[in-house]
Design a protein around this motif. Structure first.
Motif, PDB file in Angstrom:
ATOM      1  N   GLU A 299     -14.624  24.363  35.606  1.00 14.62           N
ATOM      2  CA  GLU A 299     -14.188  23.754  36.846  1.00 14.62           C
ATOM      3  C   GLU A 299     -14.105  24.812  37.929  1.00 14.62           C
ATOM      4  O   GLU A 299     -14.043  26.014  37.640  1.00 14.62           O
ATOM      5  N   GLY A 300     -14.102  24.361  39.157  1.00 18.52           N
ATOM      6  CA  GLY A 300     -13.921  25.259  40.287  1.00 18.52           C
ATOM      7  C   GLY A 300     -13.051  24.587  41.322  1.00 18.52           C
ATOM      8  O   GLY A 300     -13.494  23.664  42.015  1.00 18.52           O
ATOM      9  N   VAL A 301     -11.787  25.019  41.421  1.00 20.24           N
ATOM     10  CA  VAL A 301     -10.839  24.353  42.318  1.00 20.24           C
ATOM     11  C   VAL A 301     -10.068  25.394  43.122  1.00 20.24           C
ATOM     12  O   VAL A 301      -9.868  26.534  42.682  1.00 20.24           O
ATOM     13  N   THR A 302      -9.641  24.981  44.315  1.00 21.30           N
ATOM     14  CA  THR A 302      -8.865  25.839  45.206  1.00 21.30           C
ATOM     15  C   THR A 302      -7.670  25.051  45.716  1.00 21.30           C
ATOM     16  O   THR A 302      -7.793  23.864  46.042  1.00 21.30           O
ATOM     17  N   ALA A 303      -6.512  25.698  45.784  1.00 18.66           N
ATOM     18  CA  ALA A 303      -5.309  25.036  46.288  1.00 18.66           C
ATOM     19  C   ALA A 303      -5.491  24.644  47.746  1.00 18.66           C
ATOM     20  O   ALA A 303      -6.117  25.371  48.530  1.00 18.66           O
ATOM     21  N   ASP A 304      -4.926  23.474  48.128  1.00 22.89           N
ATOM     22  CA  ASP A 304      -5.097  23.033  49.508  1.00 22.89           C
ATOM     23  C   ASP A 304      -4.314  23.898  50.494  1.00 22.89           C
ATOM     24  O   ASP A 304      -4.586  23.889  51.694  1.00 22.89           O
ATOM     25  N   ARG A 305      -3.374  24.660  49.990  1.00 21.47           N
ATOM     26  CA  ARG A 305      -2.697  25.671  50.809  1.00 21.47           C
ATOM     27  C   ARG A 305      -2.153  26.747  49.890  1.00 21.47           C
ATOM     28  O   ARG A 305      -1.837  26.493  48.736  1.00 21.47           O
ATOM     29  N   PHE A 306      -2.062  27.967  50.413  1.00 22.87           N
ATOM     30  CA  PHE A 306      -1.591  29.106  49.638  1.00 22.87           C
ATOM     31  C   PHE A 306      -0.145  29.458  49.963  1.00 22.87           C
ATOM     32  O   PHE A 306       0.421  30.341  49.317  1.00 22.87           O
ATOM     33  N   ARG A 307       0.426  28.799  50.954  1.00 20.68           N
ATOM     34  CA  ARG A 307       1.800  29.110  51.344  1.00 20.68           C
ATOM     35  C   ARG A 307       2.571  27.833  51.616  1.00 20.68           C
ATOM     36  O   ARG A 307       2.042  26.888  52.194  1.00 20.68           O
ATOM     37  N   ASP A 308       3.805  27.816  51.188  1.00 20.41           N
ATOM     38  CA  ASP A 308       4.740  26.752  51.533  1.00 20.41           C
ATOM     39  C   ASP A 308       6.068  27.419  51.855  1.00 20.41           C
ATOM     40  O   ASP A 308       6.813  27.817  50.954  1.00 20.41           O
ATOM     41  N   GLY A 309       6.333  27.605  53.144  1.00 22.93           N
ATOM     42  CA  GLY A 309       7.574  28.269  53.546  1.00 22.93           C
ATOM     43  C   GLY A 309       7.616  29.702  53.068  1.00 22.93           C
ATOM     44  O   GLY A 309       6.790  30.535  53.441  1.00 22.93           O
ATOM     45  N   ARG A 310       8.547  29.987  52.179  1.00 25.86           N
ATOM     46  CA  ARG A 310       8.733  31.340  51.662  1.00 25.86           C
ATOM     47  C   ARG A 310       8.098  31.547  50.296  1.00 25.86           C
ATOM     48  O   ARG A 310       8.362  32.550  49.626  1.00 25.86           O
ATOM     49  N   VAL A 311       7.264  30.617  49.905  1.00 26.81           N
ATOM     50  CA  VAL A 311       6.605  30.675  48.603  1.00 26.81           C
ATOM     51  C   VAL A 311       5.107  30.825  48.815  1.00 26.81           C
ATOM     52  O   VAL A 311       4.496  30.099  49.607  1.00 26.81           O
ATOM     53  N   PHE A 312       4.503  31.762  48.079  1.00 25.18           N
ATOM     54  CA  PHE A 312       3.075  32.046  48.172  1.00 25.18           C
ATOM     55  C   PHE A 312       2.440  31.896  46.791  1.00 25.18           C
ATOM     56  O   PHE A 312       3.033  32.293  45.782  1.00 25.18           O
ATOM     57  N   LEU A 313       1.237  31.349  46.760  1.00 25.32           N
ATOM     58  CA  LEU A 313       0.504  31.224  45.504  1.00 25.32           C
ATOM     59  C   LEU A 313      -0.580  32.296  45.427  1.00 25.32           C
ATOM     60  O   LEU A 313      -1.194  32.646  46.439  1.00 25.32           O
ATOM     61  N   ALA A 314      -0.805  32.801  44.225  1.00 27.61           N
ATOM     62  CA  ALA A 314      -1.821  33.841  44.020  1.00 27.61           C
ATOM     63  C   ALA A 314      -2.473  33.640  42.658  1.00 27.61           C
ATOM     64  O   ALA A 314      -1.882  33.060  41.740  1.00 27.61           O
ATOM     65  N   GLY A 315      -3.694  34.158  42.517  1.00 28.46           N
ATOM     66  CA  GLY A 315      -4.385  34.079  41.240  1.00 28.46           C
ATOM     67  C   GLY A 315      -4.724  32.656  40.863  1.00 28.46           C
ATOM     68  O   GLY A 315      -5.041  31.821  41.719  1.00 28.46           O
ATOM     69  N   ASP A 316      -4.649  32.352  39.565  1.00 24.92           N
ATOM     70  CA  ASP A 316      -5.026  31.028  39.083  1.00 24.92           C
ATOM     71  C   ASP A 316      -4.142  29.925  39.637  1.00 24.92           C
ATOM     72  O   ASP A 316      -4.526  28.751  39.588  1.00 24.92           O
ATOM     73  N   ALA A 317      -2.987  30.252  40.142  1.00 22.35           N
ATOM     74  CA  ALA A 317      -2.148  29.245  40.784  1.00 22.35           C
ATOM     75  C   ALA A 317      -2.765  28.771  42.092  1.00 22.35           C
ATOM     76  O   ALA A 317      -2.481  27.670  42.566  1.00 22.35           O
ATOM     77  N   ALA A 318      -3.631  29.618  42.686  1.00 17.40           N
ATOM     78  CA  ALA A 318      -4.249  29.298  43.971  1.00 17.40           C
ATOM     79  C   ALA A 318      -5.716  28.903  43.833  1.00 17.40           C
ATOM     80  O   ALA A 318      -6.253  28.219  44.710  1.00 17.40           O
ATOM     81  N   HIS A 319      -6.366  29.329  42.763  1.00 18.52           N
ATOM     82  CA  HIS A 319      -7.790  29.043  42.593  1.00 18.52           C
ATOM     83  C   HIS A 319      -8.160  29.271  41.136  1.00 18.52           C
ATOM     84  O   HIS A 319      -7.685  30.201  40.504  1.00 18.52           O
ATOM     85  N   ARG A 320      -9.039  28.397  40.619  1.00 18.99           N
ATOM     86  CA  ARG A 320      -9.503  28.552  39.239  1.00 18.99           C
ATOM     87  C   ARG A 320     -11.021  28.504  39.234  1.00 18.99           C
ATOM     88  O   ARG A 320     -11.627  27.627  39.850  1.00 18.99           O
TER      89      ARG A 320
END
Length: 588
Positions: A299-320
């Protein structure tokens, strides 16, 4: 356990989380990493570390340990395509074509010119213990495994999280200014309603982590990844050595990936897939120790956003990503390199909060492109397999008959052979993707444009065109100090610190930078580089070629080794111009 207060809470102890912990520690920022699992990865998983990832590992002090455990360059200079592995005919294990990979193990002039580091190859099951040990060394009380984030909420000043010790069942409260979600998308992203968008269920894969002596059949010590058509079962497979003590054909451990159609129920049956592995490779069951069978979908997926307020996504949480191209783990490391220096600048009062908006603005387009590239790599590999025709519905002889057309001397088979070789040649987009790995650029408020055009690149996938242009990565150059000692330009950029590089006649820029650093406390270093004059000598004129300014000009390098600003010469009020550039870049 006692409640805690830390500037940054990191959720997840894989490649992204551990790298974030190490980077923050090198910048003097306290963090707490919590990981729900009791230890590091039990699966081999990703194994390729590209040059930029190894630069990050150099920054945190673990590069040499990784190189020592990695496959030697001589054992990862090529990829190869084969028909089977072992069997009762001389055609079993026949190599169809070999392709240079990763700059021939780093020997290619283009790859040598891109970075002082070479590619490494170390599966996560071996890599993550090195990362964890170094993270714990840098932050002795800041890395906690078997500790699970069970709840969190954020407000205008920070995030309050509840962490549960899975060994004791006790829970404690963590108050953090910011949270990095590096948990593979298991908890943090879904709790915030962040969706993963993209292509799913392209193919079904079964992976076997095994110990076996394959040295009699897995020839070609320079080949790291063996792409196989397996006539005995009519399927495609991939065989990769995993070390740990020897590499190439003498590797003690291997991973074998077997491809199934999305609706093939055999993929869910352990006995069936084991039978397929033994039949496909032509090896007896008693010659193999199976450590683990795992299943996953391409699969190839990307998070619709990498930030929500004070929380940031990185790595597989943001894209696989599919593993083709080795862009998943390395992208994760690049994510946190981009994010952590910005967090450090904000937490130390050197930057405005708006700087953190540039994390998503910079990384999401790059990660989305990497996802797309990995999918294209995977789809072309599937297309290569499809050229063999046959498949599970055909019998073994039919599959062999189709395969033998590739080395047949019959005129009717020439076009088929050439089509196959042309399709394999396209796979250089996976194994020679220097432009993707090293040539990506940023366009955000954390880059001050200078009005120049980017250098023309006729092949942005395979070719990297170095240029010290705002938004571009710092070009590599081998320098000499005033005593004649060699060092790489990249090593002048230290974690969390800006670097102003002036030309040989640009001392006034260095003076301006030193005054700004003294007045504001900003971590800002300054050097002059020229062919003869300067703090460092550019004897090969590499930097002179790529810097894009006059002898009295300057560039400002961000802590992540991207160019943030460039001045053509010393015209104007230097201190005011540099201060204005820093104010813009840092959202002050």
């Amino acid at each position: 356990m006692n409640d805690l207060e830390v500037p940054v809470l990191i959720v997840g102890g894989g490649g992204a989380g551990l790298t974030a912990s190490m980077l923050l520690s090198t910048m003097g920022i306290e963090s707490l990493l919590v990981n729900a699992w009791p230890g590091t990865s039990i699966l081999p998983k990703a194994h390729v570390l590209n040059q930029r990832a190894m630069e990050i590992m150099r920054d945190v002090g673990t590069a040499e340990a990784i190189y020592a455990a990695s496959a030697p360059a001589a054992n990862m200079s090529h990829s190869g395509w084969y028909v089977g592995l072992n069997g009762d005919s001389e055609d079993h294990g026949r190599r169809l074509v070999r392709m240079e990979a990763w700059g021939g193990g780093g020997s290619s002039p283009d790859w040598l010119a891109a970075s002082p580091e070479r590619q490494a190859n170390l599966p996560q099951i071996r890599l993550e213990p090195h990362l964890r040990a170094r993270a714990e060394q840098l932050a002795p009380d800041g890395v906690r495994f078997n500790q699970e984030l069970t709840a969190f909420e954020q407000d205008g000043d920070g995030v309050t999280a509840i962490v549960t010790d899975r060994g004791t069942g006790e829970s404690y409260r963590v108050r953090a200014r910011y949270v990095i979600g590096a948990d593979g998308g298991r908890t943090v992203g879904p709790a915030l309603g962040i969706r993963q968008e993209g292509l799913r269920d392209v193919a079904r894969m079964v992976s076997f982590h095994i110990t076996a002596d394959l040295s009699r059949w897995a020839r070609d010590p320079e080949v790291l990844i063996r792409w196989m058509w397996l006539p005995g079962i009519g399927a495609g497979g991939v065989l990769v050595p995993m070390g740990p003590d020897h590499w190439g054909p003498d590797s003690e451990e291997w991973v074998f990936h077997l491809h199934y159609g999305p609706d093939d129920s055999r993929a869910l049956d352990d006995e069936a897939v084991l039978a397929d592995m033994y039949a496909g490779l032509g090896i007896p069951a008693d010659a193999v120790t199976v450590h683990m069978i795992s299943r996953w979908s391409v699969e190839g997926v990307t998070a619709d956003r990498f930030r929500d307020g004070r929380v940031f996504l990185a790595g597989d949480a943001a894209h696989r990503h599919p593993p083709t191209g080795g862009l998943g783990l390395t992208s994760a490391m690049h994510d946190v390199q981009n994010l952590t220096w910005k967090l450090a600048a904000v937490l130390k009062g050197h930057a405005g909060e708006e700087l953190l908006d540039t994390y998503e603005a910079e990384r999401r387009p790059v990660d989305a492109r990497n996802v797309q590239r990995a999918l294209e790599n995977a789809l072309n590999q599937l297309h290569i397999n499809s050229l063999f025709g046959g498949g599970p519905q055909a019998d073994e002889e039919e599959n062999w008959a189709q395969a033998r057309r590739l080395w047949s001397r019959e005129a009717d088979d020439t076009a088929f052979r050439r089509t196959f070789l042309r399709t394999v040649a396209a796979q250089s987009m996976e194994f020679n993707e220097l432009g993707v790995e090293f040539g990506y650029t940023y366009d955000s408020a954390a880059v001050v444009p200078d009005g120049t055009e980017a250098p023309h690149n006729p092949d942005p996938v395979r070719l990297y065109r170095p240029a010290a242009r705002p938004g571009h990565p710092l070009p590599h150059a081998l320098l000499h100090d005033e005593d004649g000692a060699e060092l790489a330009l990249a090593r002048l950029v230290r974690p969390g610190r800006f670097l102003l590089i002036a030309g040989e006649d640009g001392q006034a820029w260095c003076d301006a930078a030193e005054k700004i650093a003294a007045r504001t406390g900003l971590p800002l270093d300054a050097v002059r580089i020229g062919h003869v004059e300067g703090d460092h000598r550019d004897l090969r004129s590499t930097w002179t070629r790529d810097r894009g300014h006059a002898t009295d000009g300057a560039v400002l390098v961000r802590p992540d080794r991207f160019i943030g600003w460039r001045a053509a010469n010393t015209d104007g009020d230097l201190a005011a111009d540099l201060a204005a550039a820093l104010d813009t870049l840092l959202a002050r």
